[in-house]
Design a protein around this motif. Sequence first.
Motif, PDB file in Angstrom:
ATOM      1  N   ALA A  41       0.880  -1.258   0.245  1.00 34.93           N
ATOM      2  CA  ALA A  41      -0.001  -0.146   0.034  1.00 34.93           C
ATOM      3  C   ALA A  41       0.862   1.209   0.158  1.00 34.93           C
ATOM      4  O   ALA A  41       0.418   2.336  -0.161  1.00 34.93           O
ATOM      5  CB  ALA A  41      -0.792  -0.035   1.380  1.00 34.93           C
ATOM      6  N   GLY A 217      -5.301   3.717   8.097  1.00 38.34           N
ATOM      7  CA  GLY A 217      -4.896   3.595   6.468  1.00 38.34           C
ATOM      8  C   GLY A 217      -4.596   4.959   5.557  1.00 38.34           C
ATOM      9  O   GLY A 217      -5.615   5.859   5.785  1.00 38.34           O
ATOM     10  N   PRO A 218      -3.690   4.957   4.868  1.00 43.35           N
ATOM     11  CA  PRO A 218      -3.530   6.366   3.943  1.00 43.35           C
ATOM     12  C   PRO A 218      -4.563   6.306   2.854  1.00 43.35           C
ATOM     13  O   PRO A 218      -4.898   5.123   2.604  1.00 43.35           O
ATOM     14  CB  PRO A 218      -1.893   6.150   3.579  1.00 43.35           C
ATOM     15  CG  PRO A 218      -1.758   4.491   3.483  1.00 43.35           C
ATOM     16  CD  PRO A 218      -2.705   4.053   4.552  1.00 43.35           C
ATOM     17  N   GLN A 219      -4.681   7.258   2.080  1.00 46.14           N
ATOM     18  CA  GLN A 219      -5.443   7.532   1.026  1.00 46.14           C
ATOM     19  C   GLN A 219      -4.454   7.664  -0.040  1.00 46.14           C
ATOM     20  O   GLN A 219      -3.719   8.679  -0.271  1.00 46.14           O
ATOM     21  CB  GLN A 219      -6.491   8.466   1.004  1.00 46.14           C
ATOM     22  CG  GLN A 219      -7.198   8.460  -0.183  1.00 46.14           C
ATOM     23  CD  GLN A 219      -8.538   8.853  -0.103  1.00 46.14           C
ATOM     24  OE1 GLN A 219      -9.410   8.193   0.834  1.00 46.14           O
ATOM     25  NE2 GLN A 219      -9.548   9.857  -0.747  1.00 46.14           N
ATOM     26  N   GLY A 258      -0.601  10.941  -2.993  1.00 46.47           N
ATOM     27  CA  GLY A 258      -0.998  10.499  -1.568  1.00 46.47           C
ATOM     28  C   GLY A 258      -1.081  11.942  -0.768  1.00 46.47           C
ATOM     29  O   GLY A 258      -0.483  12.955  -1.130  1.00 46.47           O
ATOM     30  N   ARG A 263      -6.131  10.142   7.285  1.00 41.22           N
ATOM     31  CA  ARG A 263      -6.011   8.596   7.420  1.00 41.22           C
ATOM     32  C   ARG A 263      -7.201   7.670   8.095  1.00 41.22           C
ATOM     33  O   ARG A 263      -7.773   8.408   9.045  1.00 41.22           O
ATOM     34  CB  ARG A 263      -4.629   8.017   8.089  1.00 41.22           C
ATOM     35  CG  ARG A 263      -3.275   8.678   7.657  1.00 41.22           C
ATOM     36  CD  ARG A 263      -2.248   8.062   8.649  1.00 41.22           C
ATOM     37  NE  ARG A 263      -1.320   8.800   8.198  1.00 41.22           N
ATOM     38  CZ  ARG A 263      -0.406   9.652   8.838  1.00 41.22           C
ATOM     39  NH1 ARG A 263      -1.060  10.347   9.854  1.00 41.22           N
ATOM     40  NH2 ARG A 263       0.689  10.314   8.560  1.00 41.22           N
ATOM     41  N   ALA A 273      -8.239  -2.103   4.984  1.00 38.83           N
ATOM     42  CA  ALA A 273      -8.267  -0.692   4.921  1.00 38.83           C
ATOM     43  C   ALA A 273      -8.900  -0.383   3.274  1.00 38.83           C
ATOM     44  O   ALA A 273      -8.466  -0.880   2.573  1.00 38.83           O
ATOM     45  CB  ALA A 273      -6.925  -0.004   5.024  1.00 38.83           C
ATOM     46  N   ALA A 275      -9.940   3.035   0.909  1.00 41.98           N
ATOM     47  CA  ALA A 275      -9.863   4.413   0.580  1.00 41.98           C
ATOM     48  C   ALA A 275     -11.204   5.015   0.642  1.00 41.98           C
ATOM     49  O   ALA A 275     -12.215   4.428   0.314  1.00 41.98           O
ATOM     50  CB  ALA A 275      -9.402   4.470  -0.711  1.00 41.98           C
ATOM     51  N   THR A 302      -7.656   4.072  -6.641  1.00 39.83           N
ATOM     52  CA  THR A 302      -7.392   4.379  -5.379  1.00 39.83           C
ATOM     53  C   THR A 302      -7.334   3.348  -4.360  1.00 39.83           C
ATOM     54  O   THR A 302      -8.067   2.175  -4.691  1.00 39.83           O
ATOM     55  CB  THR A 302      -8.430   5.654  -4.566  1.00 39.83           C
ATOM     56  OG1 THR A 302      -9.641   4.990  -4.570  1.00 39.83           O
ATOM     57  CG2 THR A 302      -8.653   6.928  -5.455  1.00 39.83           C
ATOM     58  N   TRP A 303      -6.633   3.553  -3.266  1.00 31.42           N
ATOM     59  CA  TRP A 303      -6.412   2.099  -2.493  1.00 31.42           C
ATOM     60  C   TRP A 303      -5.831   2.788  -1.006  1.00 31.42           C
ATOM     61  O   TRP A 303      -5.486   3.800  -0.975  1.00 31.42           O
ATOM     62  CB  TRP A 303      -5.458   1.229  -3.012  1.00 31.42           C
ATOM     63  CG  TRP A 303      -4.020   1.627  -3.033  1.00 31.42           C
ATOM     64  CD1 TRP A 303      -3.027   1.544  -2.259  1.00 31.42           C
ATOM     65  CD2 TRP A 303      -3.351   2.421  -4.397  1.00 31.42           C
ATOM     66  NE1 TRP A 303      -1.728   2.227  -2.640  1.00 31.42           N
ATOM     67  CE2 TRP A 303      -2.076   2.521  -3.854  1.00 31.42           C
ATOM     68  CE3 TRP A 303      -3.574   2.830  -5.427  1.00 31.42           C
ATOM     69  CZ2 TRP A 303      -1.061   3.174  -4.660  1.00 31.42           C
ATOM     70  CZ3 TRP A 303      -2.883   3.551  -6.134  1.00 31.42           C
ATOM     71  CH2 TRP A 303      -1.752   3.779  -5.571  1.00 31.42           C
ATOM     72  N   SER A 304      -5.897   1.984  -0.103  1.00 36.69           N
ATOM     73  CA  SER A 304      -5.505   1.965   1.133  1.00 36.69           C
ATOM     74  C   SER A 304      -4.710   0.809   1.674  1.00 36.69           C
ATOM     75  O   SER A 304      -4.583  -0.510   1.087  1.00 36.69           O
ATOM     76  CB  SER A 304      -6.500   2.393   1.951  1.00 36.69           C
ATOM     77  OG  SER A 304      -5.906   2.872   3.278  1.00 36.69           O
TER      78      SER A 304
END
Length: 371
Positions: A41, A217-219, A258, A263, A273, A275, A302-304
């Motif tokens: 990620a 979790g980051p975006q 990012g 988060r 996680a 997004a 997009t993901w996390s």
Amino acid sequence: MDVIVLGGGLMGTASAYFLARRGARVTLIDRNRIGTGATVASFGNIRRTGRHLSQLPLAHRSLRLWGEAEKMLGRDVEFRATGHIRLIFDEGGLADMRAYAEAARPLGLELEELGKSEIRARFPGLAPDAIAASFSPYDGSGNPRLIAPAFAEAARKLGVTIVEDARIEKIERTESGFLVTSSRGAFAAECLVNTAGAWGARIAAQFGEEVPLDACGPQMGVTEPLPHRILPVVGIWTRYKDHGAYLRQVERGNIVFGGAAERVPVDLDPGHAVADPTRLPLQLRAVARLLPAIARVAIIRTWSGCEGYVRDMLPVMGRSATTPGLFHAFGFCGHGFQLGPGVGDAMAELIMTHRCETPLDDFRIDRFRAT
């Protein structure tokens, strides 16, 4: 020496590899598949700029290993030392950059200060409103999808046993070391290395070591391909959380970005996680400040991912304070990607020689004990 490594992300696979190089018999156990957690990620940033000063010796050690990775692992992990530029839009950011550069210089990090005209000449298309920037020419990026599998495969060739999709059922301290019981069998070893990422605090707590860690979790996002024109990784010096974006362009032309968005909290059970699409507009406004052209580009994904954030934003790394033979390396607070190879090398040195040339005292687990 027999060693069990718990966690198959970058920290765990690198630790397994370097332990095996030093002659240890290693079993690496992961709850899912190798490299599918926080590592995959990641943004892929290989930067030293802006790190806590106590991390710089470890970051220097790791950067040397990133430079050797293709030869060492027998695979291109797409490490590119294209440089790292951090843009500045106000006097507060400029003051912060200059203070950091002065403090980091004795620790071996030289930052070049760029003015408006230099930014325009060297990096056209970036941040027309920027008043200055820092530039670190030897930093860059790598591919988060390649690095942990590359370490794992190289470790396997050195004799490391890799056990995937193994749910840990019990961890016991025995007279001879540790016994780990899992859904894929039981494994015994003299030493146990906790590289379990956001789950690392749970393992530490079983041995009486409490760590204030939050799973978040980051975006992250990526655009459609564009002509490849942006070489360095791009970030920002800012005191404003909503402005803290970053981006890089991969050789295929896509722009990975990012930051800026809050988060998202993550439940460790099951640890997935996701997004939040409602946060994307704010994030894209911050990214467009760095690269205005991104406002006209399609976002294709997009993901996390589940990351562990320690209260003081420093990792836990080194010997257990309660249990002989137990070692920790977790909680890298979303900025562990650059450190990964150095962490593995340093942990292997510590475990196999009982010393480490890189200072780790600021990361010791007993710093959270009540005084």
